[in-house]
Design an enzyme around this catalytic site. Structure first.
Site, PDB file in Angstrom:
ATOM      1  N   ASP A  78       4.865  11.905 101.463  1.00 46.80           N
ATOM      2  CA  ASP A  78       6.194  11.690 102.018  1.00 46.80           C
ATOM      3  C   ASP A  78       6.163  10.832 103.278  1.00 46.80           C
ATOM      4  OD1 ASP A  78       7.050  13.290  99.975  1.00 46.80           O
ATOM      5  OD2 ASP A  78       8.437  14.435 101.219  1.00 46.80           O
ATOM      6  N   CYS A 119       0.374  18.894  99.149  1.00 44.83           N
ATOM      7  CA  CYS A 119       1.524  18.313  99.864  1.00 44.83           C
ATOM      8  C   CYS A 119       2.860  18.590  99.193  1.00 44.83           C
ATOM      9  CB  CYS A 119       1.285  16.836 100.105  1.00 44.83           C
ATOM     10  SG  CYS A 119      -0.008  16.569 101.357  1.00 44.83           S
ATOM     11  N   LYS A 121       5.816  17.949  97.354  1.00 42.13           N
ATOM     12  CA  LYS A 121       6.403  18.248  96.046  1.00 42.13           C
ATOM     13  C   LYS A 121       5.369  18.805  95.076  1.00 42.13           C
ATOM     14  CE  LYS A 121       9.669  16.663  98.169  1.00 42.13           C
ATOM     15  NZ  LYS A 121       8.758  16.265  99.239  1.00 42.13           N
ATOM     16  N   GLU A 440      14.219  12.095 101.830  1.00 48.92           N
ATOM     17  CA  GLU A 440      13.943  12.796 103.074  1.00 48.92           C
ATOM     18  C   GLU A 440      14.063  11.761 104.192  1.00 48.92           C
ATOM     19  OE1 GLU A 440      10.786  16.189 103.053  1.00 48.92           O
ATOM     20  OE2 GLU A 440       9.865  14.429 103.921  1.00 48.92           O
ATOM     21  N   SER A 466      13.312  15.773 106.761  1.00 45.17           N
ATOM     22  CA  SER A 466      11.908  16.180 106.700  1.00 45.17           C
ATOM     23  C   SER A 466      11.698  17.531 107.359  1.00 45.17           C
ATOM     24  CB  SER A 466      11.048  15.121 107.402  1.00 45.17           C
ATOM     25  OG  SER A 466       9.751  15.596 107.625  1.00 45.17           O
TER      26      SER A 466
END
Length: 555
Positions: A78, A119, A121, A440, A466
């Site tokens: 991300d 991480c 997802k 995000e 985020s």
């Protein structure tokens, strides 16, 4: 214990021949086959070392009499995907992760599975897959990154994002920004604050799908590798006892995880993912129930970005087990966990080793939890805020709307000084369908924080913020603009009223005017095109629902 349908019997000779093409021997094929789901790659700091973790898991499986077989799935960073086209793909990757694991695990009929994520997802995607497949399963993540140091203070990735805003505002030099950039991320692992990745890894432990320590042991510690070996050993025990994900992830375990979520002050994205996991388990969580759990749960930790402590500090304080020990009075400790024991048995020797990091339940940071769900005429189906990271003066706020169709326009306005104290920045058409992918948005929130406006300006969006975000940043506004939500018809200058303690989010117009605006804007909403209209994201936008569902696909 042995259930595998692809290696046993005369009619499986062709199958065994294919295994032997890979070097497997008869002795291995007579043992249970354990799938090791590894999201290793060389583009994410949280995943770069997962080969080492996976090898340790395989060692444990072999020690306990199983045959490990590793396969992979995708992952998105991300931080690297932030504030450009790539972020449209992040949340959408969750469904691909779950689907791809279902395909490989089901096609090859593994006896049990060990999941190795780290991480944002990947963790919920793997939990969704585990629930869907429902074969004996256990998780061991890659662990958190160590915090960096800048001018003798601990820092993390969120500080670098905020420093960009400080440079733009003339409050920091580019030379200092470079020094921070060099030192903020000193090791592999999931970024060191209570951002979404670490939030979900901590909740995986809290829900019972990982062994104690799974959420907090730093990535670079030998303890993490030892935990991975024990995880490989433990999956064989779970297989023997036939303990499955749906046995562990009960409704009671989900509520336990929600309580831990509130006590830790986790990322607001955890609500999105817990809803999706519950959907796979057919154990729906009501948003009002989330508020109820929040109202009953004290916030015991204030980790970055809400405070200056990091996941390694939580680890030294006793980790998730210590947090659960403080909450033992309100948890259902009869639930079964990946240890093969009940939560009550796991907590027998847990202890809070540092009350500066984990406040006692009798002396919390706040009597209510770190996340709140807001409702009102602007969010009839709810909106989510990380209230534990909101400055007290912004918990109740009224201000004029400044409306932007997309993150880029809002960032440009912030960076060019168009946003002033008191404003409410509205960023729309960033929802699961309208974005697509529910981006995000750490850049606008960090820019405001770096400029010193995070205690004076609120943001709200049908997209996401985020886990590294702090301030009055309200996301997941549902229904989203593309689904004809009221956020689609907010105008510049409309007064928006935010009352986080009272769980309210309203735009100060009449019900009649709201109806008239929605009726008159329907064609304009229909004409609004997502930023990506081809490939997977086109199909994703056609199927996905608003955030209040967990952004799951329509049935």
């Amino acid at each position: 214990m042995m259930t595998n349908k692809v290696t046993q019997g005369v009619e499986r000779a062709p199958h065994r021949s294919l295994f032997k093409a890979m070097g497997y021997v008869d002795e291995e094929l007579k043992q249970p086959l354990i799938g090791i789901v590894n999201s290793h790659n060389e583009i994410i700091p949280g995943h770069k070392h997962l080969k080492q973790i996976s090898e340790a898991v395989k060692s444990g499986v072999r020690m306990a009499g199983g045959t490990p077989m590793e396969f992979s799935t995708i992952a998105v960073c991300d931080g690297i995907a932030m504030n450009h086209l790539g972020m449209h793909y992040s949340l959408a990757s969750r469904e691909i992760i779950a689907d791809s694991i279902e395909i490989v695990a089901s096609a090859h009929d593994f006896d049990a599975l060990v999941f190795v994520p780290n991480c944002d997802k990947v963790v919920p995607g793997m939990l969704m897959a585990a629930a869907r497949i429902n074969k004996p399963s256990i998780f061991v993540s890659g662990g958190p990154m160590l915090a960096g140091r800048f001018k003798d203070k601990p820092v993390s990735l969120s500080n670098v994002f905020e420093a960009v805003g400080a440079v733009k505002a003339g409050k920091m030099s580019e030379a200092d920004l470079y020094e921070m950039e060099e030192n903020a991320c000193p090791s592999c692992g999931s970024c060191s604050g209570m951002f979404t990745a670490n939030s979900m890894n901590c909740l995986t432990e809290a829900i019972g799908m990982a062994l104690p320590g799974g959420g907090t042991i730093p990535a670079v510690f030998a303890h993490r590798e030892r935990l991975a070996k024990y995880t490989g050993i433990k999956i064989m025990e779970i297989l023997k006892e036939n303990i499955r994900p749906k046995d562990i992830m009960s409704k009671a375990a989900l509520e336990n995880a929600l309580s831990v979520d509130m006590a830790l002050g986790c990322s607001s994205n955890t609500i999105l993912h817990l809803l999706a996991i519950a959907h796979e388990l057919e154990a729906e969580i009501d948003l009002q129930r989330i508020n109820q759990v929040s109202s009953e749960t004290p916030q015991l930790c204030k980790l970055s970005p809400a405070g200056d402590q990091h996941i390694e500090d939580l680890y030294y304080a006793g980790g998730i087990q210590a947090v659960m020990k403080e909450l033992e009075y309100k948890l259902d400790t009869s639930v079964i966990t990946a240890t093969g024991k009940s939560l009550a048995e796991n907590l027998q020797h847990a202890a809070n080793l540092d009350t500066n990091v984990i406040r006692p339940a009798s002396d919390p940071y706040s009597k209510t939890g770190g996340i709140a769900v807001l409702f009102g005429n602007l969010a009839p189906d709810g909106a989510v805020v990380k209230q534990g990271a909101v400055a007290p003066e912004m918990l109740i706020h009224q201000g004029p709307a400044k409306v932007y169709d997309g993150e880029e326009a809002a960032v440009e306005a912030i960076m060019s000084g168009q946003i002033v104290a008191g404003d409410v920045v509205v960023i729309r058409y960033e929802g699961p369908r309208g974005g697509p992918g529910m981006r995000e948005m750490l850049t606008p929130t960090s820019a405001l924080a770096g400029m010193g406006l995070d205690k004076q300006v609120a943001l709200l969006t049908d997209g996401r913020f985020s886990g590294a975000t702090r301030g009055a940043s309200i996301g997941h506004v549902s229904p989203e603009a593309k689904a004809y939500g009221p956020i689609a018809v907010v105008k510049n200058g409309d007064i928006i009223a935010i009352e986080i303690p009272n769980r309210k989010l309203d735009v100060q117009i009449s019900e009649q005017e709201m109806k008239e605006r929605l009726d008159s804007e329907k064609e304009a909403i229909d004409a609004k095109q997502p930023r990506v209209t081809k490939g997977y994201l086109k199909r994703y936008a056609e199927k996905v629902q608003s955030a209040n569902t967990g952004a799951v696909f329509q049935k």
